[in-house]
Design a protein around this motif. Structure first.
Motif, PDB file in Angstrom:
ATOM      1  N   TRP C 103       0.837  -1.205   0.000  1.00  0.00           N
ATOM      2  CA  TRP C 103       0.000   0.000   0.000  1.00  0.00           C
ATOM      3  C   TRP C 103       0.877   1.263   0.000  1.00  0.00           C
ATOM      4  O   TRP C 103       0.684   2.180  -0.807  1.00  0.00           O
ATOM      5  CB  TRP C 103      -0.890  -0.045   1.241  1.00  0.00           C
ATOM      6  CG  TRP C 103      -1.927   1.011   1.320  1.00  0.00           C
ATOM      7  CD1 TRP C 103      -2.649   1.522   0.280  1.00  0.00           C
ATOM      8  CD2 TRP C 103      -2.361   1.690   2.500  1.00  0.00           C
ATOM      9  NE1 TRP C 103      -3.532   2.468   0.745  1.00  0.00           N
ATOM     10  CE2 TRP C 103      -3.375   2.596   2.093  1.00  0.00           C
ATOM     11  CE3 TRP C 103      -2.019   1.609   3.835  1.00  0.00           C
ATOM     12  CZ2 TRP C 103      -4.021   3.423   3.013  1.00  0.00           C
ATOM     13  CZ3 TRP C 103      -2.672   2.416   4.740  1.00  0.00           C
ATOM     14  CH2 TRP C 103      -3.662   3.316   4.327  1.00  0.00           C
ATOM     15  N   ILE C 104       1.860   1.291   0.901  1.00  0.00           N
ATOM     16  CA  ILE C 104       2.712   2.479   1.007  1.00  0.00           C
ATOM     17  C   ILE C 104       3.538   2.671  -0.255  1.00  0.00           C
ATOM     18  O   ILE C 104       3.668   3.782  -0.769  1.00  0.00           O
ATOM     19  CB  ILE C 104       3.650   2.342   2.230  1.00  0.00           C
ATOM     20  CG1 ILE C 104       2.846   2.364   3.529  1.00  0.00           C
ATOM     21  CG2 ILE C 104       4.701   3.445   2.232  1.00  0.00           C
ATOM     22  CD1 ILE C 104       3.660   1.989   4.754  1.00  0.00           C
ATOM     23  N   MET C 105       4.095   1.574  -0.776  1.00  0.00           N
ATOM     24  CA  MET C 105       5.082   1.715  -1.836  1.00  0.00           C
ATOM     25  C   MET C 105       4.474   1.883  -3.223  1.00  0.00           C
ATOM     26  O   MET C 105       5.200   1.995  -4.209  1.00  0.00           O
ATOM     27  CB  MET C 105       6.038   0.513  -1.841  1.00  0.00           C
ATOM     28  CG  MET C 105       6.865   0.367  -0.586  1.00  0.00           C
ATOM     29  SD  MET C 105       7.722   1.855  -0.073  1.00  0.00           S
ATOM     30  CE  MET C 105       8.830   2.059  -1.447  1.00  0.00           C
ATOM     31  N   PHE C 107       2.682   4.472  -3.811  1.00  0.00           N
ATOM     32  CA  PHE C 107       2.649   5.931  -3.935  1.00  0.00           C
ATOM     33  C   PHE C 107       1.350   6.436  -4.517  1.00  0.00           C
ATOM     34  O   PHE C 107       1.338   7.110  -5.545  1.00  0.00           O
ATOM     35  CB  PHE C 107       3.832   6.435  -4.776  1.00  0.00           C
ATOM     36  CG  PHE C 107       5.139   6.071  -4.181  1.00  0.00           C
ATOM     37  CD1 PHE C 107       5.572   6.671  -3.013  1.00  0.00           C
ATOM     38  CD2 PHE C 107       5.930   5.096  -4.759  1.00  0.00           C
ATOM     39  CE1 PHE C 107       6.767   6.321  -2.444  1.00  0.00           C
ATOM     40  CE2 PHE C 107       7.121   4.753  -4.182  1.00  0.00           C
ATOM     41  CZ  PHE C 107       7.547   5.363  -3.017  1.00  0.00           C
ATOM     42  N   ASN C 108       0.245   6.083  -3.862  1.00  0.00           N
ATOM     43  CA  ASN C 108      -1.032   6.638  -4.262  1.00  0.00           C
ATOM     44  C   ASN C 108      -1.351   6.342  -5.720  1.00  0.00           C
ATOM     45  O   ASN C 108      -1.954   7.148  -6.430  1.00  0.00           O
ATOM     46  CB  ASN C 108      -1.009   8.159  -4.041  1.00  0.00           C
ATOM     47  CG  ASN C 108      -2.389   8.683  -3.749  1.00  0.00           C
ATOM     48  OD1 ASN C 108      -3.296   7.909  -3.435  1.00  0.00           O
ATOM     49  ND2 ASN C 108      -2.558   9.977  -3.858  1.00  0.00           N
ATOM     50  N   SER C 112       4.271   1.780  -9.553  1.00  0.00           N
ATOM     51  CA  SER C 112       3.888   0.423  -9.176  1.00  0.00           C
ATOM     52  C   SER C 112       5.095  -0.333  -8.676  1.00  0.00           C
ATOM     53  O   SER C 112       6.211  -0.030  -8.990  1.00  0.00           O
ATOM     54  CB  SER C 112       3.274  -0.318 -10.337  1.00  0.00           C
ATOM     55  OG  SER C 112       4.225  -0.465 -11.356  1.00  0.00           O
TER      56      SER C 112
END
Lengths: 654, 210, 112
Positions: C103-105, C107-108, C112
């Motif tokens: 989720w964190i990596m 970056f919104n 990917s």
């Protein structure tokens, strides 16, 4: 390989006078130690009584000595930094030298001061508090200590052989990668921490097994002393957080020595992933060192207020909640990385939630003091000093937890002030309270109050003078890790004041050390074993406790067992009767833990300089030692009844 | 009084209702300690899995999993390891029945299966290296080799350990101390089987599906 | 203490199994579960998202097969089998590390 162009001498000859000074002083100290040991014929004693011991009390003492020495070493780093920053445009330390010093300051304080300090307390207090003769795995306990010791050695020799790490205690990629940090310094960091980290995981396993499986009969979980509970919470975090650090360090090392691309900037590497993994461990680590301090405060407050702790169940559950929730907050260390609104919101809210159980604890300590008969002894002074400091630091932590606002504070001196307020005001004050509290139990004499009070006031005043200005400096734009700053920024006065505070703390440390030396000769002897009118089981034993701890394992009926018995005038129920004594089963001393540490050190040293043959030799020795241990079937013995009776009689307990 | 006896003496087999490896306090403590160790090892693999999952699409100029993985190869590896988990379980079964022959025999079968698994894996790695897909090629391959290699290293260590225990069982027979060793090495082995199931699922199967 | 009824409350009286039923059932189950996830993964019998969900679920089932049928996870010398609690906490943190890292990596969603 990047450093092979350096001759071996080039590792030692650097041209920096400070490093030559360190070389010379290390040499002199080593020669001095060898001379003293030889002159007094103490080599055999050192080997038999200390280097091969598996006794938790002795291992605790060795951790304690190491922690105090490392506090001195990293504290000196801090004073060097504050000297450099006292005035603008100073040239006391060069930029790269300054980088090395702030890196080793942080690394040593966390890994080689705070961690061994909490391990010292666990070893000293937990088996005595739960009525056990040793920890669950005494041999493994010694292995943990020697891994810590040789890890610390590996980091500390970096300063004189090959250069210290200089990428900060967090060692972020890509700065810590091979491209930006060539040379062995960063390897020293990665391997030293890896080795000591293996020891930490083993300690976590050891103490969980000890506490869950070796309590005296009758001591249910909800009758355990709160310090022991805090060690449960801490070790839960250790076993679930340290493997993440092990992986982060290993992958960065693989990047550096095998040319992989986990955290490089090309070939698909993702430097941010290192930061993510580092803090998966890094935030729980804050609570790993803080929770034992909470446990200490709970013991001290109850003892010196002569009241049972207020809200025992709330204290236990708040510690367990902290240990779980603190695993869900790590991204607040990198709000500015760009994780996105949902990520930052989640971690901001989780971070703020931690304040609730922590607040519960602070209120419970105060309610315990309320209407108590408070005695202002040294442990209680440090506990009372902790509360305002921790509340201030907690409040600034709440500010940092607000993700959008954090963009202003991030990596500024505001942050530096915040975490020092938590780690000194929370952890170090707690460790000092514990030092004065359990010192008589460990060594048999009480630390002098007068010296202690001088140390206390210098530390406390120095602390606020040093760190409160840094909040303002942070808000005025001063960033952490700057090696100097120009005049005319308006920072000069505050920096100068901060430096004065740092030196006041340094004087406090001298008073503390002086107090220890004074007390060794003139300190009040603890003949009762119960100098503080204590509440828990360890105070029912003589000081220092015999090496088997309990001649007869007591049966527990009450949370404050010793206090209750004293209230009822029934201390005699814990007195030893000769007919109850049976042979006592104890582990034998072993040289292998020391050798395991040494083998890891050799392997680590080989990897640091890419000397793979040496590394392979070290690892081979590790495997051989593990196998040798597997084939060992008689690693224990029984103390005969006569000897126990003899010892107990000599202690006046029979 | 009771507490001292408990720490000092082995239970008498036949009277104690518990399996042999639980009858001596020191041995049952080590079993519990080993369970906690497995929980920590679980976190270690979780962190490696996290790295792999995050980096799995970062193939740079190198091959992807779909281009690289050989379906037949990883299916063979999987069935060998699943079978070795069963044979390891059989050695615990015979240990609990007090049979030295059964224990040693099944342990040896397990070690041989483990060795063939490791051989297949090394062959697989060498093949990748020979076609230029190395750890230095891309972040994806760094993560792949490290995750799968760490599991392989665990298995290799397990084989050495298992052989050491075979020697001990042959020499001392089935005692509380050797029973504990047999039980623990099998816990380790079953755990590695579970890790492999996830490597099979997350790395290989998902790799060829994408 | 050893022979008191209290000390054995953690585990049922031990009578060695006569035939290794648990092991054989465990082996058969692990083969079936693996075979099923291979079928899902290699034949495109399900949509990609659903397939991932199913094969991960099958892998989780294998944890329980190994834990209960091979590893005797609920045994203990005395008192409750605390390791079960430890392993459950471990699973929670495993899910946290893997899930939250993904989720964190990401970056919104911008990378990917």
């Amino acid at each position: 390989m990047p450093i092979s162009h350096l001759s071996h001498w080039g590792l030692l000859v650097t041209g920096d006078p400070l490093i030559y000074g360190a070389d010379v002083s290390i040499l002199l100290v080593s020669v001095g130690i060898v001379f003293v040991l030889t002159y007094f014929k103490k080599w055999k004693w050192l080997w038999r009584e200390w280097l091969t011991t598996v006794d938790h009390k002795r291992i605790g003492i060795m951790y304690l000595i190491a922690a105090v020495l490392m506090l001195f070493r990293a504290g000196t780093d801090a004073l060097l930094m504050r000297t450099q920053l006292a005035l603008p445009n100073e040239h006391f330390l060069g930029p790269s030298h300054y980088d090395q010093i702030f890196t080793t300051h942080g690394t040593v304080m966390i890994f080689f001061m705070a961690m061994p300090f909490i391990f010292a307390l666990m070893n000293i207090a937990v088996p005595l508090q739960i009525g056990a003769r040793d920890v669950a795995f005494p041999y493994l306990n010694a292995v943990s200590f020697w891994l810590f010791f040789f890890g610390a050695m590996l980091l500390n020799i970096s300063f004189v052989i090959g250069g210290s790490p200089a990428a900060g205690w967090t060692s972020y990629a890509p700065l810590a990668g091979l491209h930006f940090s060539p040379g062995p310094g960063e390897n020293f960091y990665l391997l030293a921490l890896q080795i000591t980290g293996i020891g930490s995981i083993a300690t976590g396993i050891n103490f969980l097994a000890t506490i869950f499986k070796m309590r005296a009969p009758g001591m249910t979980l909800m009758k355990m002393p709160l310090f022991t509970w805090s060690i449960v919470a801490t070790n839960i975090l250790i076993i679930f957080a340290f493997p993440a650090l092990a992986v982060a360090l290993a992958l960065l090392l693989i990047d550096r020595i095998a040319g992989a691309h986990f955290f490089t900037i090309h070939a698909g590497g993702l430097p941010m992933m290192y930061i993510n993994m580092f803090w998966i461990w890094g935030h729980p680590e804050v609570y790993i060192v803080l929770l034992p301090a909470f446990g200490v405060f709970s013991e001290v407050v109850a003892t010196f207020s002569r009241k049972t702790i207020f809200g025992y169940k709330a204290m236990v559950s708040s510690m367990l909640v902290i240990s779980v929730v603190s695993y869900f907050v790590w991204a607040h260390h990198f709000f500015t990385m760009g994780g996105g609104v949902s990520v930052n919101s989640f971690f901001a809210v989780a971070s703020m939630l931690i304040g609730i159980p922590t607040g519960v604890k602070v209120f419970n300590w105060m309610f315990t003091m309320y209407r108590g008969r408070i005695r202002m002894k040294m442990p209680m002074l440090w506990t009372i000093a902790f509360i305002p400091c921790f509340v201030l630091g907690g409040a600034s932590g709440m500010m940092l937890a607000v993700a959008p606002v954090d963009y202003q504070f991030h990596n500024s001196y505001f942050l530096v002030a915040h975490f020092h307020e938590m780690l000194i005001g929370g952890v170090v004050f707690g460790m000092f309270a514990a030092l004065y509290y359990w010192w008589p139990k460990v060594f048999g004499f009480i630390l002098d109050e007068k010296w202690g009070r001088w140390a206390f006031w210098f530390w406390n005043i120095g602390f606020y003078v040093c760190f409160e200005p840094q909040y303002a400096l942070g808000l005025m734009g001063m960033q952490r890790r700057m090696y100097t700053y120009p005049a005319g920024m308006g920072w000069t006065a505050l920096n100068f004041i901060s430096t004065i505070g740092a030196f006041l703390m340094g004087i406090g440390f001298i008073f503390m050390a002086g107090g220890i030396v004074y007390s060794i000769f003139k300190g009040e002897r603890d003949l009762t074993g119960d100098p503080w009118d204590g509440r828990t089981l360890e105070w029912s034993l003589p000081s220092p406790a015999p090496h088997y701890n309990f001649a007869v394992i007591p049966t527990i009926t009450d949370r404050d067992q010793w206090w209750t018995l004293k209230e009822q005038g029934k201390q005699d129920t814990l007195r030893v009767r000769a007919e109850d004594i049976a042979p006592i089963h104890m582990p034998k001393n072993s040289a292998k833990p020391f050798l395991v540490g040494l083998a890891f050190f050799v392997a680590g040293f080989g990897f640091v300089f890419n000397w793979y043959i040496l590394a392979a030799v070290g690892l081979f020795c590790v495997v051989i030692l593990l196998l040798a241990r597997s084939f060992e079937y008689h690693s224990d013995y029984h103390i005969p009844v006569d000897e126990v009776i003899h010892t107990e009689t000599a202690l006046g307990r029979l | 009084m009771a507490a001292i006896v408990e720490h000092a003496h082995a239970g008498v087999p036949g009277h104690d209702p518990r399996p042999l490896e639980y009858t001596v306090k020191d041995d049952s403590l080590k079993i519990f300690g080993f369970w906690i160790f497995l929980a920590t090892d679980m976190i270690l693999f979780a962190t490696l899995f996290a790295t792999f999952v995050v980096l799995r699409t970062h193939v740079a100029t190198g091959p992807s999993g779909r281009q690289l993985f050989d379906v037949q190869g990883f299916i063979e590896e999987t069935f060998i390891l699943l079978t070795s988990s069963f044979t390891g379980g059989m050695s615990t079964f015979f240990m609990r029945r007090g049979s030295v022959r059964g224990t040693v025999g099944w342990l040896l079968v397990t070690a041989v299966l483990g060795a063939s698994f490791v051989t297949l894996e090394i062959t697989e790695f060498l093949h990748y290296v020979s076609i230029g897909a190395t750890m230095q090629t891309s972040a994806f391959l760094s993560a792949f080799f490290t995750l799968v290699g760490t599991h392989g290293a665990h298995v290799s260590l397990g084989i050495v350990w298992m052989l050491a225990i075979v020697l001990q069982v042959l020499r001392f027979g089935i005692t509380p101390a050797t029973a504990r060793r047999v039980f623990i090495v099998n816990l380790y082995w079953h755990f590695l089987d579970v890790v492999w199931v996830f490597i099979f699922t997350v790395v290989y199967l998902t790799g060829v599906m994408t | 203490m050893l022979n008191t009824p209290e000390s054995s409350r953690g585990i049922a009286p031990h009578h060695a199994e006569r035939f290794p039923w648990k092991g054989i059932i465990g082996y058969v189950l692990s083969i079936i579960l693996t075979g099923f996830s291979m079928w899902i993964g290699l034949t495109h019998a399900a949509q990609f998202g659903a397939a991932i969900f199913i094969i991960l679920g099958l892998a989780v089932l294998q944890i329980f097969v190994q834990m209960f049928l091979f590893m005797h996870v609920t045994e203990s010398d005395e008192g409750p089998p605390w390791q079960v609690l430890g392993l459950l906490a471990g699973l929670l943190f495993v899910a946290t590390i893997v899930g939250m890292s993904m989720w964190i990596m990401t970056f919104n969603g911008q990378a990917s």
